[in-house]
Design an enzyme around this catalytic site. Sequence first.
Site, short mmCIF file in Angstrom:
data_model
loop_
_atom_site.label_atom_id
_atom_site.label_comp_id
_atom_site.label_asym_id
_atom_site.label_seq_id
_atom_site.Cartn_x
_atom_site.Cartn_y
_atom_site.Cartn_z
N LYS A 100 -5.01 -16.25 0.43
CA LYS A 100 -6.15 -17.19 -0.35
C LYS A 100 -7.59 -16.98 0.28
O LYS A 100 -7.80 -16.01 0.94
CB LYS A 100 -5.41 -18.40 -0.45
N SER A 111 5.88 -21.90 -0.58
CA SER A 111 6.46 -22.68 0.51
C SER A 111 7.43 -21.87 1.31
O SER A 111 8.30 -22.26 1.85
CB SER A 111 6.75 -23.99 0.40
N HIS A 163 -2.51 -16.15 -10.98
CA HIS A 163 -1.90 -17.03 -10.01
C HIS A 163 -2.34 -18.64 -10.51
O HIS A 163 -3.46 -18.74 -11.11
CB HIS A 163 -2.77 -17.03 -8.60
N GLU A 211 -3.41 -21.23 -9.03
CA GLU A 211 -4.73 -21.83 -8.67
C GLU A 211 -5.95 -21.13 -9.34
O GLU A 211 -6.89 -22.12 -9.57
CB GLU A 211 -4.87 -21.52 -6.86
N GLY A 232 2.19 -24.46 -1.42
CA GLY A 232 1.51 -25.21 -0.34
C GLY A 232 2.10 -26.78 -0.07
O GLY A 232 1.38 -27.58 0.47
N GLU A 262 6.40 -18.51 -9.41
CA GLU A 262 5.76 -19.34 -8.37
C GLU A 262 5.72 -20.81 -8.90
O GLU A 262 4.68 -21.33 -9.55
CB GLU A 262 4.25 -18.95 -7.79
N ASN A 297 -0.55 -13.43 0.35
CA ASN A 297 -1.58 -13.88 -0.25
C ASN A 297 -2.41 -14.66 0.78
O ASN A 297 -1.90 -16.01 0.87
CB ASN A 297 -1.26 -14.71 -1.52
P1 13P Z 1 2.43 -20.98 -0.12
O1 13P Z 1 3.43 -19.93 0.50
O2 13P Z 1 1.40 -21.37 0.93
O3 13P Z 1 3.22 -22.16 -0.55
O4 13P Z 1 1.70 -20.15 -1.19
C1 13P Z 1 2.29 -19.78 -2.18
C2 13P Z 1 1.47 -18.72 -3.10
O5 13P Z 1 0.83 -19.53 -4.05
C3 13P Z 1 1.36 -17.47 -2.75
O6 13P Z 1 0.62 -16.84 -3.98
#
Ligand code: 13P
Length: 289
Positions: free
Chosen positions: A44, A245, A125, A127, A205, A199, A42
């Site tokens: 983003k 992460s 997700h 976010e 992150g 997640e 992903n």
């Molecule tokens: P990170 O691997 O940057 O922590 O992000 C995870 C994520 O949200 C994947 O959708």
Amino acid sequence: MATREEVERLVRQVVGEVLAATGGAAAVAAEPGRRAPLVAANWKMNLLAADVRAWPAKLEPPAGVELVVCPPLVWLPLLREALGPAARAALGAQNVHPAPRGAFTGEHSCAMLRDAGASWVIVGHSERRALFGETDAFVAEKLRAALAGGLRVILCVGERLAERDGGATFRVLRGQLTAALADLGFPAPDPATLVVAYEPVWAIGTGRHATAEQAQEAAAFLRERLAERFDWRWALAARILYGGSVTPASAAELAAQPDIDGFLVGGASLDPAAFSSIAAATARAKERR
Ligand code: 13P
């Protein structure tokens, strides 16, 4: 309803009989726990055109792992072209609108995503839930529309830190999963088309991934809920990913957990070498089982 142990025993027995009858040729895919591992990127809102063109050159897909890359939507055709015809990874989108067309400024339909080369989409997700106000009901609508529209779905669920600290992790996971699947009618979708990603929001992150025990416990819990919603045969065929992460250093131990079938990778997926090494660690961990 049959328990997980009963279904696993039954399937092992059937597999044993098939193996005996075929001299061993027919087996592995039917064995519970032998789900095809899946590692998804992903990106983003990261990377520019030059990065996208360069990314596939350093991608090394290991055998036996399904790869999916979800770039910003505007880069989907460019990435498809850069990956080339050998299709070393499937493509996915990070979002979808449930309506087939219409006045939804800035949005994209399932058919548009498919036309642009996507076969997967990420739904739910954290976010999008936290920053764009997506409710459980909207997530459910998107999930139903995406499956009906011919896309495979990576459904994200996960608790916030305060929820984990307050002992509410399983209540949150159950609530998000139940709500997301609420609109699905019968028959149940093909389990190959619906992947659940655990997640935990506090791990996204932050550089702090869940421990292997925490991730396994959550994945096993989600699988049990899938068995309640569909049945154990379905739940044992479905893939459950961990995200938050994930790095090449943490992937092996996490992938060794029996209910973790791969990863949804954010930051580390921007580097194709790191992403490939996470996929390779997953392949090795699953081969050993
Ligand atoms: P990170 O691997 O940057 O922590 O992000 C995870 C994520 O949200 C994947 O959708």
